[in-house]
Design an enzyme around this catalytic site. Structure first.
Site, PDB file in Angstrom:
ATOM      1  N   ASP A 139       0.859  -1.177   0.000  1.00  0.00           N
ATOM      2  CA  ASP A 139       0.000   0.000   0.000  1.00  0.00           C
ATOM      3  C   ASP A 139       0.898   1.230   0.000  1.00  0.00           C
ATOM      4  O   ASP A 139       1.551   1.529   1.001  1.00  0.00           O
ATOM      5  CB  ASP A 139      -0.915   0.011   1.228  1.00  0.00           C
ATOM      6  CG  ASP A 139      -2.015   1.057   1.136  1.00  0.00           C
ATOM      7  OD1 ASP A 139      -1.760   2.121   0.538  1.00  0.00           O
ATOM      8  OD2 ASP A 139      -3.122   0.820   1.651  1.00  0.00           O
ATOM      9  N   ALA A 183     -13.520  -6.420  -2.344  1.00  0.00           N
ATOM     10  CA  ALA A 183     -13.484  -4.961  -2.482  1.00  0.00           C
ATOM     11  C   ALA A 183     -14.463  -4.492  -3.558  1.00  0.00           C
ATOM     12  O   ALA A 183     -15.615  -4.177  -3.269  1.00  0.00           O
ATOM     13  CB  ALA A 183     -12.059  -4.511  -2.780  1.00  0.00           C
ATOM     14  N   ARG A 184     -14.007  -4.469  -4.807  1.00  0.00           N
ATOM     15  CA  ARG A 184     -14.850  -4.084  -5.934  1.00  0.00           C
ATOM     16  C   ARG A 184     -14.456  -4.909  -7.162  1.00  0.00           C
ATOM     17  O   ARG A 184     -13.281  -5.176  -7.405  1.00  0.00           O
ATOM     18  CB  ARG A 184     -14.710  -2.586  -6.247  1.00  0.00           C
ATOM     19  CG  ARG A 184     -15.498  -1.688  -5.305  1.00  0.00           C
ATOM     20  CD  ARG A 184     -16.995  -1.870  -5.478  1.00  0.00           C
ATOM     21  NE  ARG A 184     -17.791  -1.032  -4.593  1.00  0.00           N
ATOM     22  CZ  ARG A 184     -18.189  -1.370  -3.384  1.00  0.00           C
ATOM     23  NH1 ARG A 184     -17.824  -2.536  -2.861  1.00  0.00           N
ATOM     24  NH2 ARG A 184     -18.948  -0.566  -2.664  1.00  0.00           N
ATOM     25  N   ASP A 217     -16.416 -12.140  -4.188  1.00  0.00           N
ATOM     26  CA  ASP A 217     -17.659 -11.690  -3.579  1.00  0.00           C
ATOM     27  C   ASP A 217     -18.231 -10.519  -4.361  1.00  0.00           C
ATOM     28  O   ASP A 217     -19.391 -10.157  -4.184  1.00  0.00           O
ATOM     29  CB  ASP A 217     -17.421 -11.285  -2.124  1.00  0.00           C
ATOM     30  CG  ASP A 217     -18.721 -10.930  -1.410  1.00  0.00           C
ATOM     31  OD1 ASP A 217     -19.644 -11.766  -1.447  1.00  0.00           O
ATOM     32  OD2 ASP A 217     -18.810  -9.839  -0.831  1.00  0.00           O
ATOM     33  N   GLU A 225     -23.038  -6.425 -11.411  1.00  0.00           N
ATOM     34  CA  GLU A 225     -23.856  -7.126 -10.418  1.00  0.00           C
ATOM     35  C   GLU A 225     -25.327  -6.757 -10.612  1.00  0.00           C
ATOM     36  O   GLU A 225     -25.625  -5.584 -10.807  1.00  0.00           O
ATOM     37  CB  GLU A 225     -23.406  -6.749  -8.999  1.00  0.00           C
ATOM     38  CG  GLU A 225     -21.967  -7.129  -8.701  1.00  0.00           C
ATOM     39  CD  GLU A 225     -21.500  -6.687  -7.319  1.00  0.00           C
ATOM     40  OE1 GLU A 225     -22.332  -6.165  -6.529  1.00  0.00           O
ATOM     41  OE2 GLU A 225     -20.305  -6.856  -7.014  1.00  0.00           O
ATOM     42  N   HIS A 284     -21.998 -10.615  -3.166  1.00  0.00           N
ATOM     43  CA  HIS A 284     -21.636  -9.383  -2.457  1.00  0.00           C
ATOM     44  C   HIS A 284     -22.116  -9.432  -1.001  1.00  0.00           C
ATOM     45  O   HIS A 284     -22.815  -8.536  -0.519  1.00  0.00           O
ATOM     46  CB  HIS A 284     -22.240  -8.164  -3.164  1.00  0.00           C
ATOM     47  CG  HIS A 284     -21.485  -6.896  -2.926  1.00  0.00           C
ATOM     48  ND1 HIS A 284     -21.270  -5.952  -3.891  1.00  0.00           N
ATOM     49  CD2 HIS A 284     -20.878  -6.398  -1.807  1.00  0.00           C
ATOM     50  CE1 HIS A 284     -20.594  -4.930  -3.399  1.00  0.00           C
ATOM     51  NE2 HIS A 284     -20.333  -5.183  -2.131  1.00  0.00           N
TER      52      HIS A 284
END
Length: 317
Positions: free
Chosen positions: A171, A234-235, A259, A264, A283
């Protein structure tokens, strides 16, 4: 004051708003009824959404009375934050309310990849007793790579360490003495490529923005271990999905737990659904009973605070 809730919100949060004197209209499917939603918006003083409601310029222009927008979660890619700021509409997120639930989902994914109890159960029910076939792997001494080192990653790291895992993180916005490093013993790496090469499990914890769109792609899959698993809570847009399918089919990596996906709900002909090694869920990483309640109550309380002219630590714009 009238509040419109356009997606799933736990009942205790709705009741809390009503106790505080607000009129609440709730339709958990309204996010999928765009035209109806746009006709309703001018009536409401505040709005509460999740991730499916597109709070874009058309939405904001129509919501002429709106004084605040609550987000039941932390992802903000469906909300035009700058547009809301220009209209002086505070946006409030459920800061960290579901972080523990997401962290536990990541652990569940790694445990499932190592010891697939559901598959063993199904096999036994067919009359088999394949003990050798279902010999799994321990998580201890395996390496977990965290892409993004925010609060959720922090909680994942603490749990992974309890399992005896090695945890590394990438990060560029986290300094060596920040709490996520110092309190969990994460070993920071300076390059994403180094993390991908070292990790047995890779868990995504970054927001979706221009710089992270398709961050994990064909080039990066070629760096991963053949037995590695990718986990994304996350996305969806962070991962190039066709490149993932190709990598799994070519045995470049062992599989993935997704997920979240780019579109979606999932499309009927999505190639993601054709591969058993890619496990899908709708999700739900942050959707536990406990997290739902915390999220709903936090948004209810912070919405009330903002509508009464107070300051909220959960305001994001």
């Amino acid at each position: 004051m009238k509040i419109l809730v356009t997606e799933l919100m736990w009942g205790d949060g709705i009741e809390e708003l009503k106790k505080r004197g607000y009129s609440v209209d709730y339709d958990m499917e309204l996010s999928r009824k765009r035209e109806e939603l746009l006709t309703l918006l001018p009536e409401y003083d505040a709005l509460i959404v999740r991730n499916e409601t597109k709070v874009d310029s058309e939405f904001l222009e129509t919501a002429k009375k709106t004084q605040a927008i609550g987000r039941l979660g932390v992802g903000l890619d469906n909300i035009d934050l700058q547009g809301a700021k220009e209209r002086n509409i505070p946006v409030i997120s459920a800061r960290n309310a579901n972080a523990t639930s997401v962290a536990e989902y990541v652990m569940a994914a790694m445990l499932d990849a190592s010891r697939s109890l559901s598959e063993a159960d199904a096999d036994v029910r067919q009359g088999n007793w394949n003990r050798k076939f279902f010999t799994g792997n321990e998580l201890g001494n395996r390496t977990l790579g965290l892409v993004g080192m925010g609060e959720i990653a922090h909680r994942v790291a603490k749990r992974a360490k309890a399992f005896g895992m090695n945890v590394i993180g990438f990060d560029p916005f986290v300094a060596p003495f920040d709490h996520v490093v110092q309190e969990t013993g994460i070993r920071q790496v300076n390059k994403l490529e180094d993390l991908l090469k070292e990790s047995d499990f890779i868990s995504m914890h970054v927001p979706l923005m221009k710089s992270t769109k398709h961050l994990i792609n064909r080039k990066n899959f070629s760096l991963m271990k053949q037995h590695a698993y990718l986990i994304n809570t996350a996305r969806g847009g962070i991962i190039h999905e066709q490149d993932l399918v190709n990598a799994v089919e070519a045995n470049q990596i062992a599989g993935a737990y997704l997920d979240v996906i780019e579109k979606e709900p999932i499309e009927k002909d999505s190639p993601l659904a054709l591969l058993k090694s890619i496990r899908l869920s709708p999700h739900i990483a942050g959707l536990t009973i406990e997290a739902q309640s915390r999220t709903a109550m936090l948004i209810a309380e912070e919405m009330d605070r903002v509508l009464k002219g107070g300051h909220s630590l959960c305001r994001v714009n």
